[in-house]
Design a protein around this motif. Structure first.
Motif, mmCIF file in Angstrom:
data_model
loop_
_atom_site.group_PDB
_atom_site.id
_atom_site.type_symbol
_atom_site.label_atom_id
_atom_site.label_comp_id
_atom_site.label_asym_id
_atom_site.label_seq_id
_atom_site.Cartn_x
_atom_site.Cartn_y
_atom_site.Cartn_z
ATOM 1 N N GLU A 159 -38.582 27.627 -26.287
ATOM 2 C CA GLU A 159 -39.998 27.762 -25.965
ATOM 3 C C GLU A 159 -40.243 28.668 -24.767
ATOM 4 O OE1 GLU A 159 -38.392 24.937 -26.522
ATOM 5 O OE2 GLU A 159 -39.441 23.828 -28.103
ATOM 6 N N HIS A 202 -23.297 16.091 -41.453
ATOM 7 C CA HIS A 202 -23.153 15.404 -40.156
ATOM 8 C C HIS A 202 -22.446 14.051 -40.271
ATOM 9 C CE1 HIS A 202 -25.752 18.466 -38.734
ATOM 10 N NE2 HIS A 202 -26.914 17.868 -38.891
ATOM 11 N N CYS A 223 -31.480 16.303 -36.828
ATOM 12 C CA CYS A 223 -31.217 15.294 -37.860
ATOM 13 C C CYS A 223 -30.087 14.385 -37.442
ATOM 14 C CB CYS A 223 -30.794 15.983 -39.155
ATOM 15 S SG CYS A 223 -32.139 16.692 -40.067
ATOM 16 N N ASP A 253 -26.596 23.348 -34.294
ATOM 17 C CA ASP A 253 -26.523 24.802 -34.068
ATOM 18 C C ASP A 253 -27.805 25.336 -33.459
ATOM 19 O OD1 ASP A 253 -27.592 24.069 -36.568
ATOM 20 O OD2 ASP A 253 -27.025 25.946 -37.543
ATOM 21 N N SER A 254 -28.950 24.896 -33.970
ATOM 22 C CA SER A 254 -30.212 25.382 -33.421
ATOM 23 C C SER A 254 -30.370 24.919 -31.972
ATOM 24 C CB SER A 254 -31.390 24.881 -34.269
ATOM 25 O OG SER A 254 -32.598 25.477 -33.880
ATOM 26 N N THR A 255 -29.975 23.679 -31.717
ATOM 27 C CA THR A 255 -30.101 23.125 -30.370
ATOM 28 C C THR A 255 -29.135 23.803 -29.403
ATOM 29 O OG1 THR A 255 -30.819 21.032 -31.330
ATOM 30 C CG2 THR A 255 -30.084 20.970 -29.050
ATOM 31 N N ALA A 262 -32.584 21.921 -39.347
ATOM 32 C CA ALA A 262 -32.914 21.055 -40.483
ATOM 33 C C ALA A 262 -34.046 20.085 -40.177
ATOM 34 C CB ALA A 262 -31.673 20.288 -40.936
ATOM 35 N N MET A 263 -33.946 19.452 -39.026
ATOM 36 C CA MET A 263 -34.872 18.386 -38.660
ATOM 37 C C MET A 263 -36.336 18.747 -38.878
ATOM 38 S SD MET A 263 -35.011 15.510 -36.508
ATOM 39 C CE MET A 263 -35.678 14.903 -38.021
HETATM 40 C C1 LIG Z 1 -37.944 21.173 -26.373
HETATM 41 C C2 LIG Z 1 -37.960 20.745 -27.791
HETATM 42 N N1 LIG Z 1 -38.297 21.637 -28.737
HETATM 43 C C3 LIG Z 1 -38.317 21.283 -30.034
HETATM 44 C C4 LIG Z 1 -37.998 20.004 -30.409
HETATM 45 C C5 LIG Z 1 -38.084 19.622 -31.869
HETATM 46 N N2 LIG Z 1 -36.751 19.577 -32.470
HETATM 47 C C6 LIG Z 1 -36.068 18.453 -32.494
HETATM 48 S S1 LIG Z 1 -34.543 18.705 -33.072
HETATM 49 C C7 LIG Z 1 -34.779 20.313 -33.349
HETATM 50 C C8 LIG Z 1 -33.741 21.236 -33.880
HETATM 51 C C9 LIG Z 1 -32.703 20.636 -34.672
HETATM 52 O O1 LIG Z 1 -31.884 21.634 -35.196
HETATM 53 P P1 LIG Z 1 -30.320 21.553 -35.092
HETATM 54 O O2 LIG Z 1 -29.910 21.353 -33.681
HETATM 55 O O3 LIG Z 1 -29.748 22.720 -35.777
HETATM 56 O O4 LIG Z 1 -29.957 20.200 -35.859
HETATM 57 P P2 LIG Z 1 -30.219 19.788 -37.394
HETATM 58 O O5 LIG Z 1 -31.546 19.104 -37.448
HETATM 59 O O6 LIG Z 1 -30.155 21.023 -38.225
HETATM 60 O O7 LIG Z 1 -29.142 18.834 -37.713
HETATM 61 C C10 LIG Z 1 -36.046 20.635 -32.980
HETATM 62 C C11 LIG Z 1 -36.570 21.968 -33.133
HETATM 63 C C12 LIG Z 1 -37.674 19.093 -29.385
HETATM 64 N N3 LIG Z 1 -37.371 17.822 -29.639
HETATM 65 N N4 LIG Z 1 -37.644 19.490 -28.098
#
Ligand SMILES: Cc1ncc(C[n+]2csc(CCOP(=O)(O)OP(=O)(O)O)c2C)c(N)n1
Lengths: 191, 585
Positions: free
Chosen positions: B52, B351, B371, B416-418, B448-449
């Motif tokens: 962000e 996972h 997720c 991965d996104s986190t 994914a979440m």
């Molecule tokens: C600062 C912030 N931004 C956005 C979110 C919303 N959010 C929660 S988990 C997530 C990303 C998850 O992606 P990843 O880490 O790849 O895990 P996956 O769900 O694919 O297993 C997001 C965008 C949040 N909780 N906090």
């Protein structure tokens, strides 16, 4: 002056509640209602319970339905019917798909799926409609159309003309699935 | 023409109609669909940023150079973006800048329910709060106008029920997408202390002018009714109040920073008893009290959770404003409790195996958000903590440094996104400060979440174009991690072996557990079958928390409609009762 109608659709992620609510909203608009609709996304895809609230009226303010306010509950699954029953208005109608989908705590043996849910609801609510939407959908040619079977049953409970429903259905589902869905709608409307 | 739109789709429409050139954001419920909708308009450039803070900086840049910009995030995202936000209030804009903050009262899908109205007051920016989709769209236009006229970023604060409720919206024609001329102006845009002090004074002046504007803006209006009861409200609560007290006088605040203090005083003086109806914190109430006005707010209404017309009605009954309703017959007495239906990891989720293994090895696991946080719930119970995005790595390092007994027994897990959002700096810190931490990156190739958004590791952009894929192994090595292993999380034996080796090894290690999300790449293999003769009812398979597996009469069975043939249960079964449908598992 259109009489307000509050419809609660409850089910499990993946059961097609969203499409059903879309068709309902389109039909209601065509019938001249103001419409508000609220749904909780988020974890829905992960098998959690899902709820869509659809409110129709001359002018709708809140997009939510509170306890004891729903004119109709359309339950896509038995346990969800039980969970949301307190939202039914006294004298309201509940339509229940008799399918059971076990939540993980039940599968894992940590909780029990209550016995005889439909019987217990019938003891307390006069207007209960139970159908096997999944079976009817399979007979129509696609198990995925169970949501539209339920929609057909809902249509009969609402003051919206059948022709409007059919147009709304045709405008919402993809053309290649329309025939199956029309059959499914008819099946539901017959219940 | 009118259309039934969600608040989020309406905001996207507003950005399209009111000349936004650039939009940036990071996914987060309930904000995600704004950019997903906006990306469909060819005329508007949109992107997912890795977090962000970057998204807001992208918007600030575009606005400084003269374009109208929209930035979107969920409420906690504003914490991440707070640094640029506070100073962007000083510099102001050139093209309009609107920051959407999507708050989540009730925590439908969030880790907290912070009230971001305070951010507007704290950062000294304007704030608009819509209460339905039409207002949401209109306020994008108004926000851009205010931003340009008062040289200030504008926050558009929505909540879950505005973002995800659909109501009728009048569609308009798109206006021109203009770029204002840019001229270098260091006294405005280069915030060194000497210039910052000038802009601080300017900010106070701009806020004073905004406060005057707030008195006359059409989005702060009075619905005149019976003056015995007056209600001041904003956002979705306005709809509940209109429903519950159709005859009362209502001051609806569409602009909630700065507040129209004169208008509030004038309204208060005309009504006999005054109430404030607002979700979460007493944000309006505190400022109204500071005017010396007597008002009922949080002594009646809760400071936690979401409101509904049911709650608002109950509270006005309690206060004696409404008569008690006739006692309705309770038709639910004696009904059995409905067991909860919590969300769970999907069948075939990559996972699952990681948490099963971590639990088995009895490791302390700092978790993160995605997720995979579901892996912390029973029966998997493979995570100890979840605080905010990126926290897992810093926390694991803190444990590693502070508590000798947990050294070599602590693992961070992060998606991965986190990891790309805010894990990289944590890992850099762990390397720099000589950690023995092990980090597992759960690389399911997507966000994914929040509904499968692309990110810098997926090779695709929000607009659907190809993009370079960050190489996680090389990235970790470049940060100084010597030990980086890639494993398939569906191969339980190897996964366990690697986790054991890496937690035992000195120095920081990274394990990349790589396998695409089961919903993303649907290539189901034949379902697992159970040999009922061999099944001893030991329920080992239930420990996987798979929605496809159940045990009845002490025998396991697998629902062939749900099973995608990931074969984890085959690997877990000690009696050989579970039969994999495919040879390559
Ligand atoms: C600062 C912030 N931004 C956005 C979110 C919303 N959010 C929660 S988990 C997530 C990303 C998850 O992606 P990843 O880490 O790849 O895990 P996956 O769900 O694919 O297993 C997001 C965008 C949040 N909780 N906090």
């Amino acid at each position: 002056m259109l009489k307000p109608v509050d419809v609660l659709m409850v089910g499990v992620g993946g059961q097609g509640t969203i499409l059903a609510s879309k068709v309902l909203a389109a039909a209601a608009r065509a019938a001249g209602y103001d419409v508000k609709m609220s749904e909780i996304h988020g974890m829905a895809q992960r098998g959690g319970s899902v709820v869509t609230q659809v409110r129709l009226g001359e002018k709708v303010h809140s997009p939510l339905i509170s306890e004891g306010e729903a004119d109709v509950i359309l339950a896509f699954e038995q346990l969800e019917a039980l969970r949301w029953l307190p939202y039914l208005k006294p004298g309201g109608t509940i339509i229940i798909n008799n399918q059971r989908i076990y939540p993980v705590p039940v599968l894992a043996g940590a909780a029990e799926y209550p016995e005889n849910i439909i019987g217990k609801i019938k003891e307390r609510v006069t207007s209960v409609l139970v159908l096997d939407a999944l079976q009817k959908a399979i007979e129509c040619g696609n198990a995925k159309a169970a949501n539209v079977v339920l929609l057909g049953a809902l249509a009969k409970q609402l003051p919206i003309e059948e022709k409007i429903w059919r147009e709304a259905l045709a405008a919402t589902v993809p053309p290649r699935f329309l025939e199956v869905n029309q059959k499914a709608f008819n099946e539901g409307a017959r219940c | 023409m009118k259309e039934l739109l969600s608040g989020n789709a309406a905001i996207a429409r507003g950005a399209y109609e009111f000349g936004v050139t650039l939009a940036a954001g990071y996914p987060g419920t309930p904000s995600t669909e704004i950019l997903e909708n906006l990306a469909r308009y060819e005329e508007v450039y949109c992107e997912w940023a890795p977090n962000e803070k970057v998204a807001l900086e992208v918007g600030i840049g575009a606005a400084m150079a003269g374009a109208r910009a929209l930035v979107t995030m969920k409420h906690v995202g504003v914490n991440v973006a707070a640094d640029p936000l506070f100073t962007a209030a000083y510099t102001g804009v050139n093209g309009g800048l609107v920051l959407v903050s999507a708050d989540d009262p009730g925590m439908h899908s969030s880790q907290n329910e912070q009230d971001n109205r305070y951010y507007a007051r704290f950062a000294k920016v304007a704030m608009l709060e819509p209460s339905d989709s039409q207002e949401a769209k209109d306020m994008v236009g108004l926000g851009l106008e205010i931003s340009e006229r008062f040289d200030i970023p504008v926050m558009l604060r929505i909540t879950t029920r505005v973002a995800h409720s659909q109501s009728m919206v009048e569609l308009g024609e798109p206006g021109p997408r203009e770029i204002k001329p840019y001229t270098k102006d260091v006294k405005k845009n280069l915030m060194v202390p000497a210039f910052g002090r000038l802009r601080r004074v300017s900010l106070a002046e701009r806020m004073a002018r905004l406060a005057e504007y707030s008195e006359t803006t059409p989005v702060n209006f009075i619905v005149r009714g019976d003056d015995n009861v007056g209600v001041i409200t904003s956002g979705i609560s306005y709809q509940f109040v209109r429903e519950v007290l159709p005859g009362a006088s209502v001051l609806k605040l569409g602009m909630t920073n700065p507040l129209p203090l004169q208008l509030i005083k004038q309204f208060a003086s005309r009504v006999k008893s005054l109430y404030v109806v607002e979700e979460l914190e007493p944000y309006l109430e505190e400022q109204i009290r500071m005017l010396g006005i007597k008002v009922t707010g949080k002594e009646l209404f809760p400071v936690t959770g979401e409101f509904s017309q049911g709650l608002v009605r109950r509270k006005f009954v309690e206060a004696g404003v409404l008569p008690a309703p006739p006692q309705a017959q309770d038709n639910t007495a004696g009904l059995p409790q409905a067991p909860p239906r919590p969300p769970v990891l999907c069948p075939g989720c990559p996972h699952r195996g990681v948490f099963y293994t971590l639990r088995n090895l009895k490791l302390t696991v700092t978790g993160d958000i995605g997720c995979y946080t579901l892996g912390g719930l029973p029966p998997l119970e493979g995570i100890d903590s979840c605080v905010c995005m990126g926290a897992s790595i810093g926390m694991a390092h803190g444990i590693d440094k502070a508590v000798p007994g947990l050294k070599g027994r602590t693992v961070a897990v992060i998606g991965d996104s986190t990891f790309l959002h805010s894990g990289i700096t944590g890992l850099l810190n762990a390397v720099y400060n000589g950690s023995d931490t092990t980090v597992i990156i759960l690389d399911n190739r997507t966000t994914a979440m929040t509904g499968h958004q692309d990110h810098p590791g997926t090779g695709r952009t929000l607009k659907g174009a190809g993009a370079p894929e960050v190489d996680l192994t090389m990235l970790c090595k470049a940060l100084g991690v010597q030990r980086v292993e890639v494993v398939d999380p569906l191969d339980l034996a190897r996964l366990k072996e690697v986790i054991k080796a890496e937690t035992a090894a000195p120095g920081p290690s990274v394990i990349i557990a790589r396998r695409p999300c089961a919903l993303l790449k649907r290539e189901p293999k034949p379902a697992v079958t159970v040999d009922r003769e061999k099944c001893k009812g030991c329920k080992m398979c239930l420990k996987l928390s798979c929605p496809a597996i159940s045990v009845t009469d002490n025998k396991s069975s697998v629902d062939a409609n749900l099973c995608v043939g990931c074969n984890l249960c085959v690997q877990v079964c000690k009696t050989g009762a579970m039969k994999g449908g495919s040879a390559d598992a």
